[in-house]
Motif scaffolding. Structure first.
Motif, PDB file in Angstrom:
ATOM      1  N   GLY A 119      43.176  37.662  55.360  1.00  0.00           N
ATOM      2  CA  GLY A 119      43.095  39.049  55.799  1.00  0.00           C
ATOM      3  C   GLY A 119      44.371  39.845  55.631  1.00  0.00           C
ATOM      4  N   GLU A 120      45.463  39.217  55.249  1.00  0.00           N
ATOM      5  CA  GLU A 120      46.734  39.918  55.049  1.00  0.00           C
ATOM      6  C   GLU A 120      46.953  40.164  53.547  1.00  0.00           C
ATOM      7  OE1 GLU A 120      48.967  40.911  57.473  1.00  0.00           O
ATOM      8  OE2 GLU A 120      47.412  40.291  58.893  1.00  0.00           O
ATOM      9  N   ILE A 121      47.530  41.304  53.215  1.00  0.00           N
ATOM     10  CA  ILE A 121      47.797  41.615  51.801  1.00  0.00           C
ATOM     11  C   ILE A 121      48.800  40.606  51.255  1.00  0.00           C
ATOM     12  CG2 ILE A 121      48.791  43.279  50.199  1.00  0.00           C
ATOM     13  CD1 ILE A 121      47.712  45.496  51.990  1.00  0.00           C
ATOM     14  N   HIS A 122      48.415  39.978  50.168  1.00  0.00           N
ATOM     15  CA  HIS A 122      49.296  39.017  49.490  1.00  0.00           C
ATOM     16  C   HIS A 122      49.927  39.666  48.263  1.00  0.00           C
ATOM     17  CE1 HIS A 122      50.336  35.760  46.670  1.00  0.00           C
ATOM     18  NE2 HIS A 122      50.654  35.078  47.769  1.00  0.00           N
ATOM     19  N   SER A 123      49.100  40.316  47.419  1.00  0.00           N
ATOM     20  CA  SER A 123      49.606  40.970  46.208  1.00  0.00           C
ATOM     21  C   SER A 123      48.566  41.945  45.687  1.00  0.00           C
ATOM     22  CB  SER A 123      49.949  39.926  45.138  1.00  0.00           C
ATOM     23  OG  SER A 123      48.845  39.076  44.906  1.00  0.00           O
ATOM     24  N   ILE A 124      48.983  42.793  44.743  1.00  0.00           N
ATOM     25  CA  ILE A 124      48.101  43.794  44.137  1.00  0.00           C
ATOM     26  C   ILE A 124      48.087  43.529  42.635  1.00  0.00           C
ATOM     27  CG2 ILE A 124      47.740  46.255  43.718  1.00  0.00           C
ATOM     28  CD1 ILE A 124      49.210  46.753  46.386  1.00  0.00           C
ATOM     29  N   HIS A 125      46.883  43.591  42.037  1.00  0.00           N
ATOM     30  CA  HIS A 125      46.732  43.250  40.614  1.00  0.00           C
ATOM     31  C   HIS A 125      45.906  44.302  39.900  1.00  0.00           C
ATOM     32  CE1 HIS A 125      48.348  39.264  41.429  1.00  0.00           C
ATOM     33  NE2 HIS A 125      47.703  39.361  42.579  1.00  0.00           N
ATOM     34  N   LEU A 126      46.039  44.305  38.580  1.00  0.00           N
ATOM     35  CA  LEU A 126      45.297  45.255  37.760  1.00  0.00           C
ATOM     36  C   LEU A 126      43.907  44.745  37.415  1.00  0.00           C
ATOM     37  CD1 LEU A 126      48.156  46.318  35.333  1.00  0.00           C
ATOM     38  CD2 LEU A 126      47.228  47.618  37.244  1.00  0.00           C
ATOM     39  N   THR A 127      43.699  43.422  37.462  1.00  0.00           N
ATOM     40  CA  THR A 127      42.384  42.859  37.141  1.00  0.00           C
ATOM     41  C   THR A 127      41.998  41.847  38.207  1.00  0.00           C
ATOM     42  OG1 THR A 127      43.255  41.031  35.829  1.00  0.00           O
ATOM     43  CG2 THR A 127      42.802  43.097  34.649  1.00  0.00           C
ATOM     44  N   ALA A 128      40.681  41.646  38.338  1.00  0.00           N
ATOM     45  CA  ALA A 128      40.190  40.638  39.277  1.00  0.00           C
ATOM     46  C   ALA A 128      40.659  39.253  38.837  1.00  0.00           C
ATOM     47  CB  ALA A 128      38.665  40.690  39.340  1.00  0.00           C
ATOM     48  N   ARG A 129      40.642  38.997  37.552  1.00  0.00           N
ATOM     49  CA  ARG A 129      41.065  37.685  37.046  1.00  0.00           C
ATOM     50  C   ARG A 129      42.522  37.416  37.389  1.00  0.00           C
ATOM     51  NH1 ARG A 129      40.735  33.158  37.449  1.00  0.00           N
ATOM     52  NH2 ARG A 129      41.692  31.807  35.937  1.00  0.00           N
ATOM     53  N   ALA A 130      43.384  38.423  37.320  1.00  0.00           N
ATOM     54  CA  ALA A 130      44.797  38.240  37.673  1.00  0.00           C
ATOM     55  C   ALA A 130      44.937  37.911  39.150  1.00  0.00           C
ATOM     56  CB  ALA A 130      45.594  39.488  37.319  1.00  0.00           C
ATOM     57  N   ALA A 131      44.150  38.555  39.998  1.00  0.00           N
ATOM     58  CA  ALA A 131      44.183  38.263  41.433  1.00  0.00           C
ATOM     59  C   ALA A 131      43.711  36.840  41.685  1.00  0.00           C
ATOM     60  CB  ALA A 131      43.314  39.261  42.191  1.00  0.00           C
ATOM     61  N   GLU A 132      42.612  36.440  41.017  1.00  0.00           N
ATOM     62  CA  GLU A 132      42.091  35.081  41.184  1.00  0.00           C
ATOM     63  C   GLU A 132      43.099  34.042  40.714  1.00  0.00           C
ATOM     64  OE1 GLU A 132      38.418  35.139  39.040  1.00  0.00           O
ATOM     65  OE2 GLU A 132      37.487  36.554  40.439  1.00  0.00           O
ATOM     66  N   GLN A 133      43.744  34.312  39.584  1.00  0.00           N
ATOM     67  CA  GLN A 133      44.737  33.370  39.051  1.00  0.00           C
ATOM     68  C   GLN A 133      45.908  33.220  40.007  1.00  0.00           C
ATOM     69  OE1 GLN A 133      44.430  31.457  36.161  1.00  0.00           O
ATOM     70  NE2 GLN A 133      46.152  30.431  37.118  1.00  0.00           N
ATOM     71  N   THR A 134      46.357  34.307  40.605  1.00  0.00           N
ATOM     72  CA  THR A 134      47.449  34.236  41.573  1.00  0.00           C
ATOM     73  C   THR A 134      47.042  33.401  42.774  1.00  0.00           C
ATOM     74  OG1 THR A 134      48.325  36.358  40.857  1.00  0.00           O
ATOM     75  CG2 THR A 134      48.992  35.596  43.036  1.00  0.00           C
ATOM     76  N   ALA A 135      45.822  33.613  43.270  1.00  0.00           N
ATOM     77  CA  ALA A 135      45.343  32.832  44.407  1.00  0.00           C
ATOM     78  C   ALA A 135      45.266  31.349  44.035  1.00  0.00           C
ATOM     79  CB  ALA A 135      43.989  33.344  44.866  1.00  0.00           C
ATOM     80  N   GLU A 136      44.742  31.055  42.839  1.00  0.00           N
ATOM     81  CA  GLU A 136      44.645  29.663  42.389  1.00  0.00           C
ATOM     82  C   GLU A 136      46.030  29.044  42.222  1.00  0.00           C
ATOM     83  OE1 GLU A 136      42.155  29.824  38.940  1.00  0.00           O
ATOM     84  OE2 GLU A 136      40.393  30.419  40.109  1.00  0.00           O
ATOM     85  N   PRO A 190      40.273  32.280  53.507  1.00  0.00           N
ATOM     86  CA  PRO A 190      41.649  32.046  53.065  1.00  0.00           C
ATOM     87  C   PRO A 190      42.084  32.965  51.920  1.00  0.00           C
ATOM     88  CG  PRO A 190      40.291  30.072  52.727  1.00  0.00           C
ATOM     89  CD  PRO A 190      39.429  31.117  53.340  1.00  0.00           C
ATOM     90  N   TRP A 191      41.271  33.115  50.903  1.00  0.00           N
ATOM     91  CA  TRP A 191      41.631  33.959  49.754  1.00  0.00           C
ATOM     92  C   TRP A 191      40.441  34.814  49.365  1.00  0.00           C
ATOM     93  CZ3 TRP A 191      46.542  34.206  48.273  1.00  0.00           C
ATOM     94  CH2 TRP A 191      47.377  33.117  48.520  1.00  0.00           C
ATOM     95  N   ARG A 192      40.683  36.086  49.176  1.00  0.00           N
ATOM     96  CA  ARG A 192      39.670  36.971  48.603  1.00  0.00           C
ATOM     97  C   ARG A 192      40.370  38.211  48.061  1.00  0.00           C
ATOM     98  NH1 ARG A 192      36.898  41.126  51.902  1.00  0.00           N
ATOM     99  NH2 ARG A 192      38.181  41.467  53.742  1.00  0.00           N
ATOM    100  N   TRP A 193      39.714  38.877  47.137  1.00  0.00           N
ATOM    101  CA  TRP A 193      40.267  40.135  46.645  1.00  0.00           C
ATOM    102  C   TRP A 193      39.304  41.265  46.946  1.00  0.00           C
ATOM    103  CZ3 TRP A 193      36.963  42.317  43.258  1.00  0.00           C
ATOM    104  CH2 TRP A 193      36.214  41.505  42.391  1.00  0.00           C
ATOM    105  N   VAL A 194      39.881  42.451  47.083  1.00  0.00           N
ATOM    106  CA  VAL A 194      39.105  43.664  47.356  1.00  0.00           C
ATOM    107  C   VAL A 194      39.491  44.676  46.297  1.00  0.00           C
ATOM    108  CG1 VAL A 194      38.655  45.507  49.000  1.00  0.00           C
ATOM    109  CG2 VAL A 194      39.110  43.187  49.821  1.00  0.00           C
ATOM    110  N   ARG A 195      38.485  45.269  45.676  1.00  0.00           N
ATOM    111  CA  ARG A 195      38.763  46.266  44.646  1.00  0.00           C
ATOM    112  C   ARG A 195      38.926  47.621  45.299  1.00  0.00           C
ATOM    113  NH1 ARG A 195      34.318  48.128  40.631  1.00  0.00           N
ATOM    114  NH2 ARG A 195      35.173  50.185  40.287  1.00  0.00           N
ATOM    115  N   ARG A 196      40.004  48.301  44.936  1.00  0.00           N
ATOM    116  CA  ARG A 196      40.273  49.655  45.419  1.00  0.00           C
ATOM    117  C   ARG A 196      40.338  50.592  44.216  1.00  0.00           C
ATOM    118  NH1 ARG A 196      39.869  50.302  50.884  1.00  0.00           N
ATOM    119  NH2 ARG A 196      40.681  48.442  51.880  1.00  0.00           N
ATOM    120  N   ASP A 197      39.533  51.634  44.259  1.00  0.00           N
ATOM    121  CA  ASP A 197      39.620  52.626  43.206  1.00  0.00           C
ATOM    122  C   ASP A 197      40.882  53.435  43.376  1.00  0.00           C
ATOM    123  OD1 ASP A 197      37.257  51.833  42.057  1.00  0.00           O
ATOM    124  OD2 ASP A 197      36.034  53.200  43.277  1.00  0.00           O
TER     125      ASP A 197
END
Length: 155
Positions: free
Chosen positions: A103-120, A142-149
């Motif tokens: 639930g806490e911001i870990h990082s911000i990414h340009l693509t969902a795949r980049a966010a997933e790779q960082t989490a992995e 534990p890990w999830r990403w949220v898309r923000r326009d």
């Protein structure tokens, strides 16, 4: 027919014969010198032609090497241009992906795949991405990403 030759006439013929021999020797010497000169010229021209052929072979090999190097550079540049084009497309994206860790911001990414790779990379199980269950709160996940326009909308 019998012909009588006087000694003076005989001496004149012998002198003419000797002069003719001298002229023949001189002509032969000039002919030998000319032939030797032409032979030297032909040998020199042959050597120059062989040297030019050797230089031609060397230059052709260097030119082929240069063409191969240019082709390799062009391929490298094409790869770089493709990568830069992809990066520009990413940067011009209308959405950002916020990676959350419990639930806490870990990082911000340009693509969902980049966010997933960082989490992995940080210990998330690979390939377990999908919608979270409705009974789980954001702090239990534990890990999830949220898309923000970019304009502020959420999806």
């Amino acid at each position: 027919m019998i012909r009588f030759i006087t000694t003076s006439r005989l001496r004149a013929l012998e002198t003419a014969r000797d002069d003719a021999r001298r002229r023949a020797v001189q002509v032969q010497e000039r002919a030998d010198a000319a032939f030797a000169g032409h032979t030297r010229s032909a040998l020199a021209l042959t050597a120059r032609a062989e040297a030019a052929e050797t230089v031609d072979v060397i230059l052709r090999a260097e030119l082929d090497d240069a063409h191969r190097a240019m082709a390799a550079l062009a391929a490298d540049h094409a790869i770089e241009v493709t990568a830069l084009s992809e990066r520009v497309a990413e940067l011009s994206a209308r959405s950002l992906y916020v990676l959350l860790h419990y639930g806490e911001i870990h990082s911000i990414h340009l693509t969902a795949r980049a966010a997933e790779q960082t989490a992995e990379d940080n210990g998330a199980a690979p390939g377990h991405w999908g919608p979270r269950s409705s009974d789980q709160t954001a702090t239990e996940d534990p890990w999830r990403w949220v898309r923000r326009d970019v304009d502020g909308g959420r999806s």
